[in-house]
Design an enzyme around this catalytic site. Structure first.
Site, PDB file in Angstrom:
ATOM      1  CG  ASP A 106       6.612  -3.599  -2.879  1.00 22.51           C
ATOM      2  OD1 ASP A 106       6.683  -4.727  -3.406  1.00 22.51           O
ATOM      3  OD2 ASP A 106       6.726  -3.405  -1.655  1.00 22.51           O
TER       4      ASP A 106
ATOM      5  CB  SER B  35      -0.949   0.006   1.204  1.00 24.13           C
ATOM      6  OG  SER B  35      -0.222  -0.033   2.407  1.00 24.13           O
TER       7      SER B  35
ATOM      8  CD  GLU C 245       8.490   2.457   1.131  1.00 25.02           C
ATOM      9  OE1 GLU C 245       7.675   2.673   0.216  1.00 25.02           O
ATOM     10  OE2 GLU C 245       8.311   1.599   2.008  1.00 25.02           O
TER      11      GLU C 245
HETATM   12  C1  GLA Z   1       8.765  -5.256   0.755  1.00 25.02           C
HETATM   13  C2  GLA Z   1       9.709  -4.334   0.015  1.00 25.02           C
HETATM   14  C3  GLA Z   1      10.142  -4.941  -1.314  1.00 25.02           C
HETATM   15  C4  GLA Z   1      10.650  -6.375  -1.147  1.00 25.02           C
HETATM   16  C5  GLA Z   1       9.677  -7.197  -0.303  1.00 25.02           C
HETATM   17  C6  GLA Z   1      10.231  -8.565   0.025  1.00 25.02           C
HETATM   18  O1  GLA Z   1       7.564  -5.374   0.064  1.00 25.02           O
HETATM   19  O2  GLA Z   1       9.110  -3.087  -0.221  1.00 25.02           O
HETATM   20  O3  GLA Z   1      11.126  -4.131  -1.913  1.00 25.02           O
HETATM   21  O4  GLA Z   1      11.946  -6.399  -0.615  1.00 25.02           O
HETATM   22  O5  GLA Z   1       9.357  -6.550   0.921  1.00 25.02           O
HETATM   23  O6  GLA Z   1      10.329  -9.330  -1.124  1.00 25.02           O
END
Ligand code: GLA
Length: 383
Positions: free
Chosen positions: A170, A125, A158
């Site tokens: 993400d 999110s 982030e």
């Molecule tokens: C979170 C992070 C990603 C990745 C996952 C684990 O979602 O934002 O960059 O490292 O954990 O796969």
């Protein structure tokens, strides 16, 4: 549910100039590999964060979220620096900061935010929020940024503003995914490819089960896993663990914890390749064991699973799921199960019963379909 434009008008008494939506994601496989230069295979889902905005001349960023209606935030853009904003507002503020850091003319803006993505559930999110804000703000500023550039800006917000040292998965999923496909992303080269993923077409379903346990990723476990991986790469004399392709290299690591972390990354990259090969051959139904092995590796070697996730995986498999695994960073959030459509209700019932027996709060279930990445709601100036 009111539209995002309606929510904007309610907050600011005028119409927005731009509005975007960006989706959450489910990572099919390839967990904790992105920051190791590895392979990931997420798909975007229909649940989104939506942002509508209008430029304002006074250099102020004003934020209103439907999920935090009593928490309106206004901050001068000149005052933006890492640490200056905390809580949910740090994500949109971080994007404004990252845009300015990248040399774009950022003017003041009023933004209204709405979301149907559960937060802290491992469905990305935060990235959806950052990407919707990035696309909307770029539109308002007339900045012509490509989708990979917007993903990189959101990622920078982030990492450097919010302070969560995540990888690029993400934000890439939120910006680049295509409907009916997963996104194969090579985090070493930045190359990506769309891989067909249509469970419904062959009578299957990806069932997402929210264990209800919530993580706090800025809490330290994520950063410590990442640091362990960097330390292991250093000891093995490679720039990133992506360069390690055989478990034989583990012999070079005296520390058993580091050896387990490396084994997860090496075997997980291989599982992504195997999954992609099966998907490209139209053999999604055979991917189940790879998903389950990914979970076991995250549980035993990377140690980021949590008891409720292990319970869901075991129960779902016993009730007829073809494979199941935690998805996202871990320590809380969701499990995905690949199930024949006509078994989905039985799997959900078994999981609910499995939670009720020891008195755990009821899990919730999400229907997800591989969806497209970010898209404009009312106006598009970028590609
Ligand atoms: C979170 C992070 C990603 C990745 C996952 C684990 O979602 O934002 O960059 O490292 O954990 O796969």
């Amino acid at each position: 549910m009111a539209t995002i434009s309606g929510w904007f008008s309610q907050c600011y008494g005028r119409h927005p100039d731009a509005a975007w939506r960006a989706p959450g994601r489910v990572n099919l496989i390839g967990e904790h590999t992105d920051y190791n230069g590895g392979l990931v295979l997420p798909f975007a889902i229909g649940q989104t964060v939506r942002v509508a905005g209008a430029a304002r001349p006074d250099g102020v960023l004003e934020l209103a979220s439907r999920q935090a209606p009593n928490d309106r935030v206004a901050i001068s853009l000149d005052a933006l620096e890492p640490g200056a904003v905390t809580g949910w507002a740090a994500y949109p503020a971080g994007v404004a900061w990252a845009l300015a850091e990248a040399g774009h003319q950022v003017q003041g803006a009023s933004l209204a935010i709405d979301s149907d993505l559960p937060q802290g559930a491992g469905l990305a999110s935060s990235a959806a929020l950052e990407c919707a804000v990035a696309a909307c703000s770029a539109d308002l500023a007339g900045a012509r940024l490509t989708r990979p550039e917007l993903a990189a800006l959101a990622w920078r917000a982030e990492n450097d503003f919010v302070g969560m040292p995540c990888g690029i998965m993400d934000q890439s999923a939120a910006m680049l995914c295509q409907a009916g496909h997963a996104l194969l992303l090579d985090c070493r080269t930045g190359e990506s490819a769309d891989v067909p993923l249509d469970p419904a077409g062959i009578g299957l379903q990806v069932l997402v089960i929210d264990t209800g346990v919530r993580h706090q990723l800025t809490g330290g476990e994520y950063a410590s896993r990442r640091a362990e991986c960097e330390q292991a790469a250093d000891r093995l004399g490679v720039p990133s663990l992506r360069e390690v392709t055989s478990e034989a290299a583990l012999a070079g690591l005296a520390d058993p914890v580091l050896a387990r972390r490396v084994r997860h990354v090496v075997t997980e990259n291989a599982r992504v390749e195997d999954t992609v090969a099966l998907l490209r051959a139209g053999r999604l139904a055979e991917c189940g064991p790879l998903l389950t092995r990914s979970h076991e590796s995250l549980r035993d070697d990377f140690e980021v699973s949590w008891p409720e996730a292990d319970l869901v995986v075991g129960t779902a498999l016993a009730a007829g799921a073809l494979g199941a695994r935690m998805t996202g960073a871990g320590f809380g959030g969701c499990v995905l199960a690949l199930v024949p459509k006509d078994h989905a209700a039985a799997v959900a019932d078994a999981v609910s019963a499995g939670f009720a027996r020891p008195g755990l709060a009821a899990p919730s279930f999400l229907e997800v379909t591989p969806a497209r990445g970010a898209s404009p709601v009312i106006k598009a100036r970028i590609r």
